[in-house]
Design a protein around this motif. Sequence first.
Motif, PDB file in Angstrom:
ATOM      1  N   LEU A 102      35.252  33.106  50.455  1.00 40.42           N
ATOM      2  CA  LEU A 102      34.755  34.057  51.720  1.00 40.42           C
ATOM      3  C   LEU A 102      33.594  34.783  51.164  1.00 40.42           C
ATOM      4  CD1 LEU A 102      38.181  35.677  52.561  1.00 40.42           C
ATOM      5  CD2 LEU A 102      37.199  33.654  53.563  1.00 40.42           C
ATOM      6  N   ALA A 103      32.454  34.572  52.096  1.00 39.79           N
ATOM      7  CA  ALA A 103      31.440  35.240  51.753  1.00 39.79           C
ATOM      8  C   ALA A 103      31.323  36.363  53.009  1.00 39.79           C
ATOM      9  CB  ALA A 103      30.089  34.327  52.083  1.00 39.79           C
ATOM     10  N   TRP A 104      30.710  37.518  52.277  1.00 34.04           N
ATOM     11  CA  TRP A 104      30.784  38.867  53.176  1.00 34.04           C
ATOM     12  C   TRP A 104      29.643  39.673  52.716  1.00 34.04           C
ATOM     13  CZ3 TRP A 104      32.909  39.211  48.417  1.00 34.04           C
ATOM     14  CH2 TRP A 104      32.752  40.111  47.620  1.00 34.04           C
ATOM     15  N   ASN A 105      29.466  40.678  53.399  1.00 31.64           N
ATOM     16  CA  ASN A 105      28.224  41.792  53.215  1.00 31.64           C
ATOM     17  C   ASN A 105      28.948  42.885  52.337  1.00 31.64           C
ATOM     18  OD1 ASN A 105      26.060  43.514  53.235  1.00 31.64           O
ATOM     19  ND2 ASN A 105      26.254  43.886  55.499  1.00 31.64           N
ATOM     20  N   THR A 106      28.326  43.154  51.262  1.00 36.70           N
ATOM     21  CA  THR A 106      29.096  44.090  50.159  1.00 36.70           C
ATOM     22  C   THR A 106      28.557  45.384  50.911  1.00 36.70           C
ATOM     23  OG1 THR A 106      27.047  43.657  48.694  1.00 36.70           O
ATOM     24  CG2 THR A 106      29.199  42.650  48.244  1.00 36.70           C
ATOM     25  N   LEU A 107      27.622  45.545  51.412  1.00 40.34           N
ATOM     26  CA  LEU A 107      26.923  46.781  51.864  1.00 40.34           C
ATOM     27  C   LEU A 107      28.015  47.506  52.947  1.00 40.34           C
ATOM     28  CD1 LEU A 107      23.341  46.402  52.561  1.00 40.34           C
ATOM     29  CD2 LEU A 107      24.434  47.123  50.394  1.00 40.34           C
ATOM     30  N   VAL A 108      28.923  46.610  53.642  1.00 37.14           N
ATOM     31  CA  VAL A 108      30.146  47.423  54.532  1.00 37.14           C
ATOM     32  C   VAL A 108      31.359  47.131  53.743  1.00 37.14           C
ATOM     33  CG1 VAL A 108      28.647  46.494  56.632  1.00 37.14           C
ATOM     34  CG2 VAL A 108      30.234  45.081  55.890  1.00 37.14           C
ATOM     35  N   ALA A 109      31.763  46.549  52.870  1.00 37.71           N
ATOM     36  CA  ALA A 109      32.878  46.428  52.231  1.00 37.71           C
ATOM     37  C   ALA A 109      32.714  45.942  50.606  1.00 37.71           C
ATOM     38  CB  ALA A 109      34.045  45.379  52.776  1.00 37.71           C
ATOM     39  N   PRO A 110      33.134  47.028  49.690  1.00 38.43           N
ATOM     40  CA  PRO A 110      32.907  46.766  48.547  1.00 38.43           C
ATOM     41  C   PRO A 110      33.688  45.395  47.961  1.00 38.43           C
ATOM     42  CG  PRO A 110      34.060  48.809  48.828  1.00 38.43           C
ATOM     43  CD  PRO A 110      33.737  48.205  50.070  1.00 38.43           C
ATOM     44  N   ARG A 111      33.507  45.004  46.683  1.00 32.97           N
ATOM     45  CA  ARG A 111      33.989  43.775  46.246  1.00 32.97           C
ATOM     46  C   ARG A 111      35.432  44.000  46.111  1.00 32.97           C
ATOM     47  NH1 ARG A 111      32.625  38.993  44.036  1.00 32.97           N
ATOM     48  NH2 ARG A 111      34.382  37.949  42.861  1.00 32.97           N
ATOM     49  N   ARG A 112      35.980  45.081  45.429  1.00 35.16           N
ATOM     50  CA  ARG A 112      37.300  45.355  45.152  1.00 35.16           C
ATOM     51  C   ARG A 112      38.353  45.501  46.335  1.00 35.16           C
ATOM     52  NH1 ARG A 112      34.886  50.319  45.197  1.00 35.16           N
ATOM     53  NH2 ARG A 112      35.954  52.058  46.260  1.00 35.16           N
ATOM     54  N   HIS A 113      37.740  45.930  47.402  1.00 31.41           N
ATOM     55  CA  HIS A 113      38.557  45.798  48.629  1.00 31.41           C
ATOM     56  C   HIS A 113      38.858  44.293  49.106  1.00 31.41           C
ATOM     57  CE1 HIS A 113      37.205  50.183  49.951  1.00 31.41           C
ATOM     58  NE2 HIS A 113      37.980  49.996  48.944  1.00 31.41           N
ATOM     59  N   LEU A 114      37.755  43.521  48.786  1.00 32.70           N
ATOM     60  CA  LEU A 114      38.001  42.100  49.278  1.00 32.70           C
ATOM     61  C   LEU A 114      39.081  41.533  48.498  1.00 32.70           C
ATOM     62  CD1 LEU A 114      36.433  40.011  51.512  1.00 32.70           C
ATOM     63  CD2 LEU A 114      35.856  42.446  51.351  1.00 32.70           C
ATOM     64  N   GLU A 115      38.861  41.921  47.079  1.00 30.33           N
ATOM     65  CA  GLU A 115      39.803  41.354  46.034  1.00 30.33           C
ATOM     66  C   GLU A 115      41.153  41.740  46.212  1.00 30.33           C
ATOM     67  OE1 GLU A 115      36.654  40.511  42.257  1.00 30.33           O
ATOM     68  OE2 GLU A 115      38.200  41.965  41.978  1.00 30.33           O
ATOM     69  N   GLY A 116      41.359  43.010  46.623  1.00 28.30           N
ATOM     70  CA  GLY A 116      42.579  43.651  46.761  1.00 28.30           C
ATOM     71  C   GLY A 116      43.377  43.210  48.076  1.00 28.30           C
ATOM     72  N   ALA A 117      42.390  42.695  49.026  1.00 25.97           N
ATOM     73  CA  ALA A 117      43.017  42.246  50.307  1.00 25.97           C
ATOM     74  C   ALA A 117      43.751  40.905  50.059  1.00 25.97           C
ATOM     75  CB  ALA A 117      42.131  42.055  51.314  1.00 25.97           C
ATOM     76  N   LEU A 118      42.804  39.981  49.197  1.00 29.64           N
ATOM     77  CA  LEU A 118      43.289  38.648  48.782  1.00 29.64           C
ATOM     78  C   LEU A 118      44.344  38.804  47.773  1.00 29.64           C
ATOM     79  CD1 LEU A 118      40.618  37.744  50.256  1.00 29.64           C
ATOM     80  CD2 LEU A 118      40.185  36.331  48.548  1.00 29.64           C
ATOM     81  N   THR A 119      44.452  39.513  46.792  1.00 29.68           N
ATOM     82  CA  THR A 119      45.713  39.871  46.120  1.00 29.68           C
ATOM     83  C   THR A 119      46.898  40.139  46.736  1.00 29.68           C
ATOM     84  OG1 THR A 119      44.231  40.329  44.299  1.00 29.68           O
ATOM     85  CG2 THR A 119      46.355  40.841  43.708  1.00 29.68           C
ATOM     86  N   ASP A 120      46.851  40.984  47.588  1.00 30.06           N
ATOM     87  CA  ASP A 120      47.936  41.391  48.470  1.00 30.06           C
ATOM     88  C   ASP A 120      48.519  40.467  49.295  1.00 30.06           C
ATOM     89  OD1 ASP A 120      47.714  43.932  47.327  1.00 30.06           O
ATOM     90  OD2 ASP A 120      46.722  45.006  49.143  1.00 30.06           O
ATOM     91  N   ALA A 121      47.648  39.426  49.462  1.00 28.37           N
ATOM     92  CA  ALA A 121      47.981  38.232  50.485  1.00 28.37           C
ATOM     93  C   ALA A 121      48.779  37.359  49.896  1.00 28.37           C
ATOM     94  CB  ALA A 121      46.879  37.897  51.270  1.00 28.37           C
ATOM     95  N   GLY A 122      48.715  37.302  48.405  1.00 29.98           N
ATOM     96  CA  GLY A 122      49.526  36.411  47.454  1.00 29.98           C
ATOM     97  C   GLY A 122      48.419  35.437  46.720  1.00 29.98           C
ATOM     98  N   LEU A 123      47.086  35.592  46.792  1.00 24.37           N
ATOM     99  CA  LEU A 123      46.299  34.643  46.187  1.00 24.37           C
ATOM    100  C   LEU A 123      45.985  35.442  44.833  1.00 24.37           C
ATOM    101  CD1 LEU A 123      43.871  33.970  49.271  1.00 24.37           C
ATOM    102  CD2 LEU A 123      45.817  32.755  48.332  1.00 24.37           C
ATOM    103  N   GLU A 124      45.361  34.291  43.974  1.00 20.74           N
ATOM    104  CA  GLU A 124      44.951  34.774  42.455  1.00 20.74           C
ATOM    105  C   GLU A 124      43.524  34.605  42.550  1.00 20.74           C
ATOM    106  OE1 GLU A 124      46.802  31.947  40.164  1.00 20.74           O
ATOM    107  OE2 GLU A 124      48.723  33.189  39.982  1.00 20.74           O
ATOM    108  N   VAL A 125      42.762  35.889  42.481  1.00 21.45           N
ATOM    109  CA  VAL A 125      41.247  35.957  42.425  1.00 21.45           C
ATOM    110  C   VAL A 125      40.624  35.371  41.126  1.00 21.45           C
ATOM    111  CG1 VAL A 125      39.207  37.603  42.814  1.00 21.45           C
ATOM    112  CG2 VAL A 125      41.359  37.949  44.074  1.00 21.45           C
ATOM    113  N   CYS A 126      39.755  34.401  41.512  1.00 22.44           N
ATOM    114  CA  CYS A 126      39.102  33.853  40.247  1.00 22.44           C
ATOM    115  C   CYS A 126      38.010  34.910  39.897  1.00 22.44           C
ATOM    116  CB  CYS A 126      38.532  32.562  40.676  1.00 22.44           C
ATOM    117  SG  CYS A 126      39.424  31.399  41.361  1.00 22.44           S
ATOM    118  N   THR A 127      38.080  35.183  38.392  1.00 19.57           N
ATOM    119  CA  THR A 127      37.049  36.142  37.846  1.00 19.57           C
ATOM    120  C   THR A 127      36.474  35.426  36.795  1.00 19.57           C
ATOM    121  OG1 THR A 127      38.657  37.072  36.804  1.00 19.57           O
ATOM    122  CG2 THR A 127      37.979  38.243  38.898  1.00 19.57           C
ATOM    123  N   GLY A 128      35.196  35.961  36.072  1.00 22.19           N
ATOM    124  CA  GLY A 128      34.614  35.474  34.979  1.00 22.19           C
ATOM    125  C   GLY A 128      33.371  35.030  35.299  1.00 22.19           C
TER     126      GLY A 128
END
Length: 344
Positions: free
Chosen positions: A294-320
């Motif tokens: 997913l692409a989004w505008n970080t000026l309206v939503a910080p990355r940790r919120h997107l990552e949190g939403a995806l994690t809460d939905a049962g996905l494993e966020v790719c990092t590194g």
Amino acid sequence: MPDYAVLPAPSSNRVYTQAALDLVCAELTVLAGGALGGRLADFGRREFAGVDYVTFAADPLEPADARLLGYASAIYALFELTVDGLLRPVAVPSPDLYPSDLLTILKYQGKTNEQFTRLLLTTTAAATDRPGRLAERRMRVLDPVCGRGTTLNQAAMFGLDAVGIDLDRKDFDLYGPFLTTWLKDNRLKHRATTTPVRRDHAVLAKRYEATFARSREAHAAGDTQSVTFYLADTARAAELVRPGTVDMVVGDLPYGVRHGSQGTRGSARGPLELLDVALAGWVATLRRGGAMGLAWNTLVAPRRHLEGALTDAGLEVCTGPGYDDLAHRVDRTIRRDVVLARKP
Ligand SMILES: C[S@@+](CC[C@H](N)C(=O)[O-])C[C@H]1O[C@@H](n2cnc3c(N)ncnc32)[C@H](O)[C@@H]1O
């Protein structure tokens, strides 16, 4: 171990301005970790005769590696660096099945840049558990906020099946006729229909569906692909797309701003509000091992919120490396980032 140098497509500078080379590096790092099985390493930037290149080290590239590199959004040319300091060209076959005007004819405010759309698609494919299926043309893509179909067209270019959902009637009304006309103009055998989708005696959505083949021979062999577009609220994605049938969910979320090149289209929701009502349905459509980008505008939503939403939905966020380096400026009101995650 030989070194290689990638000459980025000149359009990268226009699309990503200052971040162009960093983004090419990040995309190749993600692709290398997925589809290329970690065989490419040490990505960096280097200048030769005043021209910027992205360099990497790898065992001698096999034709299959070069074929996968052809999926990257910004490769203009690839060279091997010889021991005497020369650049020896290496052929990179294009995976595109169709003329590029499939992607460029439609021009409209709010269109996601084609090159960026390709990056989103290829990095999401690399984040799945079977990235090699991209080159086998055996992936099904859902863009749950498809606008006027840039992702659908890019997926079609790669020979993949694509499904899109958008609630903007104008986008729906313009996309179907565009694709049908394009298929006719290119003399590709096809079948296109627009029909209502009913549930419990009510119309849930309108569906445009085109089935086509890249050649007469492919058509005769039953080797077809499809593009489907639902005019509907994406919160109902799981009612439209069968659960577990999608390899990749790829979307450029509403930017949640009133100014800037993207404008505010469809519902006025920002990315997080949309995820609140729609994410569970999108996740349901994914098969296990499938990925979301997913692409989004970080000026309206910080990355940790997107990552949190995806994690809460049962996905494993790719990092590194690579995954954390895809953010870039679009304009004064939009700083875009990409989050990639896999369904375990
Ligand atoms: C950034 S645009 C995507 C543009 C698209 N990638 C393209 O190139 O045409 C975001 C899209 O989300 C759609 N959208 C917003 N809320 C939606 C909802 N609840 N259901 C379906 N689509 C929605 C908007 O109509 C808009 O087309």
